[in-house]
Design an enzyme around this catalytic site. Structure first.
Site, PDB file in Angstrom:
ATOM      1  N   GLU A  52       9.541  -1.554   8.340  1.00 35.49           N
ATOM      2  CA  GLU A  52      10.616  -0.788   8.961  1.00 35.49           C
ATOM      3  C   GLU A  52      11.715  -0.563   7.902  1.00 35.49           C
ATOM      4  O   GLU A  52      12.449  -1.493   7.569  1.00 35.49           O
ATOM      5  CB  GLU A  52      11.141  -1.586  10.169  1.00 35.49           C
ATOM      6  CG  GLU A  52      12.416  -1.052  10.789  1.00 35.49           C
ATOM      7  CD  GLU A  52      12.395   0.443  11.069  1.00 35.49           C
ATOM      8  OE1 GLU A  52      11.551   0.920  11.833  1.00 35.49           O
ATOM      9  OE2 GLU A  52      13.251   1.159  10.495  1.00 35.49           O
TER      10      GLU A  52
ATOM     11  N   CYS B 262       0.245  -0.494  16.630  1.00 35.59           N
ATOM     12  CA  CYS B 262       0.311  -0.434  15.168  1.00 35.59           C
ATOM     13  C   CYS B 262      -0.312  -1.670  14.544  1.00 35.59           C
ATOM     14  O   CYS B 262       0.044  -2.792  14.896  1.00 35.59           O
ATOM     15  CB  CYS B 262       1.780  -0.305  14.725  1.00 35.59           C
ATOM     16  SG  CYS B 262       1.995  -0.382  12.935  1.00 35.59           S
TER      17      CYS B 262
ATOM     18  N   CYS C  61       5.657  -6.437   8.872  1.00 35.31           N
ATOM     19  CA  CYS C  61       6.755  -5.881   9.668  1.00 35.31           C
ATOM     20  C   CYS C  61       7.173  -6.931  10.689  1.00 35.31           C
ATOM     21  O   CYS C  61       6.333  -7.659  11.198  1.00 35.31           O
ATOM     22  CB  CYS C  61       6.278  -4.610  10.385  1.00 35.31           C
ATOM     23  SG  CYS C  61       7.609  -3.677  11.190  1.00 35.31           S
TER      24      CYS C  61
ATOM     25  N   CYS D 293       3.300   8.495   0.836  1.00 28.58           N
ATOM     26  CA  CYS D 293       3.745   7.637   1.928  1.00 28.58           C
ATOM     27  C   CYS D 293       3.961   6.237   1.352  1.00 28.58           C
ATOM     28  O   CYS D 293       3.016   5.612   0.878  1.00 28.58           O
ATOM     29  CB  CYS D 293       2.632   7.657   2.977  1.00 28.58           C
ATOM     30  SG  CYS D 293       2.920   6.599   4.364  1.00 28.58           S
TER      31      CYS D 293
ATOM     32  N   GLU E  28       0.828  -1.199   0.000  1.00 32.34           N
ATOM     33  CA  GLU E  28       0.000   0.000   0.000  1.00 32.34           C
ATOM     34  C   GLU E  28       0.862   1.250   0.000  1.00 32.34           C
ATOM     35  O   GLU E  28       1.954   1.273   0.558  1.00 32.34           O
ATOM     36  CB  GLU E  28      -0.933   0.019   1.208  1.00 32.34           C
ATOM     37  CG  GLU E  28      -0.188   0.135   2.511  1.00 32.34           C
ATOM     38  CD  GLU E  28      -1.092   0.388   3.702  1.00 32.34           C
ATOM     39  OE1 GLU E  28      -2.313   0.332   3.548  1.00 32.34           O
ATOM     40  OE2 GLU E  28      -0.548   0.643   4.784  1.00 32.34           O
TER      41      GLU E  28
ATOM     42  N   ASN F 219      -4.793   6.286  15.475  1.00 33.83           N
ATOM     43  CA  ASN F 219      -5.810   5.750  14.559  1.00 33.83           C
ATOM     44  C   ASN F 219      -6.243   4.379  15.053  1.00 33.83           C
ATOM     45  O   ASN F 219      -5.455   3.439  14.991  1.00 33.83           O
ATOM     46  CB  ASN F 219      -5.234   5.577  13.154  1.00 33.83           C
ATOM     47  CG  ASN F 219      -4.937   6.906  12.515  1.00 33.83           C
ATOM     48  OD1 ASN F 219      -5.807   7.767  12.420  1.00 33.83           O
ATOM     49  ND2 ASN F 219      -3.688   7.091  12.097  1.00 33.83           N
TER      50      ASN F 219
ATOM     51  N   CYS G 251      -2.014   4.099   8.749  1.00 28.91           N
ATOM     52  CA  CYS G 251      -0.972   3.070   8.657  1.00 28.91           C
ATOM     53  C   CYS G 251      -1.528   1.638   8.700  1.00 28.91           C
ATOM     54  O   CYS G 251      -2.108   1.218   9.686  1.00 28.91           O
ATOM     55  CB  CYS G 251       0.004   3.278   9.820  1.00 28.91           C
ATOM     56  SG  CYS G 251       1.338   2.104   9.919  1.00 28.91           S
TER      57      CYS G 251
ATOM     58  N   SER H 150      11.359   7.168   8.115  1.00 31.14           N
ATOM     59  CA  SER H 150      10.893   7.035   9.501  1.00 31.14           C
ATOM     60  C   SER H 150      11.311   5.685  10.060  1.00 31.14           C
ATOM     61  O   SER H 150      11.114   4.656   9.423  1.00 31.14           O
ATOM     62  CB  SER H 150       9.361   7.153   9.521  1.00 31.14           C
ATOM     63  OG  SER H 150       8.864   6.876  10.811  1.00 31.14           O
TER      64      SER H 150
ATOM     65  N   CYS I  61       5.116  -3.267  17.458  1.00 30.53           N
ATOM     66  CA  CYS I  61       4.679  -2.115  18.251  1.00 30.53           C
ATOM     67  C   CYS I  61       3.187  -2.327  18.544  1.00 30.53           C
ATOM     68  O   CYS I  61       2.414  -2.635  17.639  1.00 30.53           O
ATOM     69  CB  CYS I  61       4.911  -0.824  17.481  1.00 30.53           C
ATOM     70  SG  CYS I  61       6.623  -0.652  16.933  1.00 30.53           S
TER      71      CYS I  61
ATOM     72  N   HIS J 138       7.253   8.055  20.604  1.00 27.88           N
ATOM     73  CA  HIS J 138       6.016   7.623  21.288  1.00 27.88           C
ATOM     74  C   HIS J 138       6.086   7.503  22.807  1.00 27.88           C
ATOM     75  O   HIS J 138       5.048   7.381  23.464  1.00 27.88           O
ATOM     76  CB  HIS J 138       5.473   6.322  20.697  1.00 27.88           C
ATOM     77  CG  HIS J 138       5.330   6.344  19.208  1.00 27.88           C
ATOM     78  ND1 HIS J 138       4.853   7.433  18.518  1.00 27.88           N
ATOM     79  CD2 HIS J 138       5.606   5.404  18.256  1.00 27.88           C
ATOM     80  CE1 HIS J 138       4.841   7.157  17.222  1.00 27.88           C
ATOM     81  NE2 HIS J 138       5.296   5.951  17.039  1.00 27.88           N
TER      82      HIS J 138
HETATM   83  N1  SAH Z   1       8.240   1.363  10.753  1.00 31.69           N
HETATM   84  C1  SAH Z   1       8.502   2.743  10.649  1.00 31.69           C
HETATM   85  C2  SAH Z   1       7.695   3.449   9.575  1.00 31.69           C
HETATM   86  C3  SAH Z   1       6.250   3.049   9.393  1.00 31.69           C
HETATM   87  S1  SAH Z   1       5.098   3.479  10.615  1.00 31.69           S
HETATM   88  C4  SAH Z   1       8.288   3.407  11.978  1.00 31.69           C
HETATM   89  O1  SAH Z   1       7.797   2.762  12.893  1.00 31.69           O
HETATM   90  O2  SAH Z   1       8.682   4.563  12.105  1.00 31.69           O
HETATM   91  C5  SAH Z   1       4.749   5.207  10.317  1.00 31.69           C
HETATM   92  C6  SAH Z   1       4.281   5.935  11.575  1.00 31.69           C
HETATM   93  O3  SAH Z   1       2.905   5.613  11.918  1.00 31.69           O
HETATM   94  C7  SAH Z   1       5.103   5.600  12.798  1.00 31.69           C
HETATM   95  O4  SAH Z   1       5.421   6.752  13.516  1.00 31.69           O
HETATM   96  C8  SAH Z   1       4.154   4.737  13.577  1.00 31.69           C
HETATM   97  O5  SAH Z   1       4.500   4.696  14.914  1.00 31.69           O
HETATM   98  C9  SAH Z   1       2.830   5.395  13.312  1.00 31.69           C
HETATM   99  N2  SAH Z   1       1.667   4.563  13.628  1.00 31.69           N
HETATM  100  C10 SAH Z   1       1.573   3.219  13.611  1.00 31.69           C
HETATM  101  N3  SAH Z   1       0.337   2.814  13.983  1.00 31.69           N
HETATM  102  C11 SAH Z   1      -0.367   3.927  14.230  1.00 31.69           C
HETATM  103  C12 SAH Z   1      -1.720   4.167  14.636  1.00 31.69           C
HETATM  104  N4  SAH Z   1      -2.558   3.174  14.834  1.00 31.69           N
HETATM  105  N5  SAH Z   1      -2.117   5.446  14.801  1.00 31.69           N
HETATM  106  C13 SAH Z   1      -1.253   6.477  14.549  1.00 31.69           C
HETATM  107  N6  SAH Z   1       0.015   6.317  14.154  1.00 31.69           N
HETATM  108  C14 SAH Z   1       0.464   5.048  14.004  1.00 31.69           C
HETATM  109 FE1  SF4 Z   2       6.565  -1.877  12.267  1.00 33.91          FE
HETATM  110 FE2  SF4 Z   2       6.660   0.829  12.362  1.00 33.91          FE
HETATM  111 FE3  SF4 Z   2       4.363  -0.494  12.854  1.00 33.91          FE
HETATM  112 FE4  SF4 Z   2       6.350  -0.614  14.627  1.00 33.91          FE
HETATM  113  S1  SF4 Z   2       5.204   1.256  14.034  1.00 33.91           S
HETATM  114  S2  SF4 Z   2       5.118  -2.349  13.915  1.00 33.91           S
HETATM  115  S3  SF4 Z   2       8.134  -0.618  13.289  1.00 33.91           S
HETATM  116  S4  SF4 Z   2       5.476  -0.443  10.928  1.00 33.91           S
END
Ligand code: SAH
Ligand code: SF4
Length: 387
Positions: A190, A141, A134, A127, A113, A320, A363, A221, A138, A245
């Site tokens: 990542e 996420c 991944c 984006c 995506e 989100n 995301c 990122s 986290c 975070h």
């Molecule tokens: N893996 C990398 C890049 C992809 S995530 C990283 O973690 O930085 C892109 C951004 O979206 C990151 O800052 C992540 O923490 C954030 N993100 C992930 N899930 C989210 C959610 N449910 N609501 C808001 N931001 C979120």
């Molecule tokens: Fe992977 Fe980034 Fe989501 Fe963490 S926030 S699970 S590193 S995509």
């Protein structure tokens, strides 16, 4: 039907559906190798590569006939060996706010995506994803609940930009008023677990004769893969964003397991060492607002202390929600007072607007939605076959 969720230990899927080699998305070196392979005389390879590269990435041509500075016999030769086809767009959604979301099938079972987010100021960011799924988990996420299928190739990263350019009608690259001006690696995956391919993809994306997006308009990122932060900066000259975070190790390790491996002290040192860091090239720290978890005034104080001495900007991201999550987004007032505190300490801390809500553009959402549909279809099929 193939699907990402249904594949265990997915093999690297072949990305060719026919015998012709796909040129779009390839870097200069690979194009040169291909031209050599089909018998272009070594002395001419460089010149021909330059021509083909320019047609693909400046003009966005979809047929060899459009390459008018190449004689017909050679165009026919190219046509016989190569294709300029794009991968299939499985789903394309446009939000009322102009956000566009693409689900692209790069290869069987490899669906990726990307999201185009227009800004009010006539700029816009695409984006892009660096992996399918991944390896990290986290807790807030949705992508983190999906296992890694595989890293994307450089070509597959570049193709995400091509698809958006096609869709926005923004060829040639050199035209003025392009809306796709920036690239952020904030889609799935990542990027620092795929640095080599991200670096190679950026060589094509940032090439002035290629997709022409300046390196300062690229943001990578990371969740904090410490050993790769400085090398990535040196290789790509991109802007750095850190998914922070939480500003204390205990909480950060709870919500981002990678923090156990690379704790805050090491992460902040890597940030200080980031090549080219200055007040005009600040690091963006992303901070997702989770109600009752990381959004209290003392969290803001810890954050301010942690950032001391680092040219930084903080992006506050309203959480989100996704099906099955226990987290809730902080209240608007809580986010506002958090932002005010960070601002007062001298760090810009804009609250990110949630975009494309009506098309699930956050995301990992579209991907997960398509998986969910497949999983339920599969359940239905299984039930039916058991009857
Ligand atoms: N893996 C990398 C890049 C992809 S995530 C990283 O973690 O930085 C892109 C951004 O979206 C990151 O800052 C992540 O923490 C954030 N993100 C992930 N899930 C989210 C959610 N449910 N609501 C808001 N931001 C979120
Ligand atoms: Fe992977 Fe980034 Fe989501 Fe963490 S926030 S699970 S590193 S995509």
């Amino acid at each position: 039907m193939s699907s990402t969720t249904l594949i265990d230990n997915a093999p690297i899927a072949p990305d060719l559906t026919d015998a012709k080699v796909h040129l779009v998305g390839m870097g200069r070196d690979d194009i040169a190798t291909e031209l050599e392979r089909i018998g272009i005389p070594p002395k001419k390879v460089r010149m021909r590569t330059k021509q083909v590269f320019h047609w693909i990435y400046n003009y966005g041509v979809t047929s060899f006939d459009q390459m008018t500075n190449i004689a017909k016999p050679l165009r026919e030769k190219l046509e016989a060996a190569f294709t300029l086809d794009r991968p299939e767009i499985v789903e394309r959604l446009i939000s009322v706010d102009g956000t566009r979301k693409y689900l692209i099938r790069m290869a069987p079972g490899i669906e990726v995506e990307s999201v185009f987010i227009p800004d009010v100021s006539k700029t816009g960011a695409l984006c892009v994803s660096s992996q399918v799924g991944c390896t990290l988990t986290c807790t807030f996420c949705h992508t983190g609940t999906q296992r890694l299928v595989r890293n994307l190739t450089a070509r597959e990263i570049v193709l995400q930009v091509i698809i958006a350019r096609d869709d926005l009608g923004e060829w040639p690259t050199t035209q003025e008023n392009r809306r796709l001006t920036n690239i952020v690696f904030m889609g799935m995956g990542e990027p620092l677990y795929n640095t080599e391919k991200v670096g190679d993809a950026l060589d094509t994306i940032c090439d002035p004769e290629g997709l022409g997006i300046g390196r300062r308009r690229i943001t990578v990122s990371t969740s904090g893969v410490v050993p790769d932060i400085v090398p990535m900066g040196a290789r790509t000259k991109a802007q750095l964003a850190i998914s922070l975070h939480a500003a204390n190790d205990e909480l950060r390790s709870q919500i981002m397991p990678i923090n156990k491996k690379y704790p805050l002290k090491e992460l902040m040192q890597a940030c200080r060492d980031y090549p080219g860091l200055s007040n005009s090239r600040r690091i963006t720290f992303e901070y997702v607002m989770l109600k009752g978890i990381n959004d209290q005034p003392w969290h803001a104080k810890q954050l301010i202390k942690l950032l001391r001495g680092i040219p930084a900007k903080v992006n506050l991201i309203p959480f989100n929600p996704w099906p099955g999550t226990d987290y809730v987004c902080s209240d608007a007032e809580t986010i506002k007072s958090f932002s005010d505190m960070v601002n007062a300490a001298g760090y810009a801390s804009p609250i990110r607007k949630t975009r494309g809500q009506d098309i699930f553009a956050a995301c990992g959402q579209l991907k997960s939605d398509s998986e969910k549909k497949r999983a339920s279809t599969l359940r239905k099929e299984t039930k039916a076959s058991q009857k």
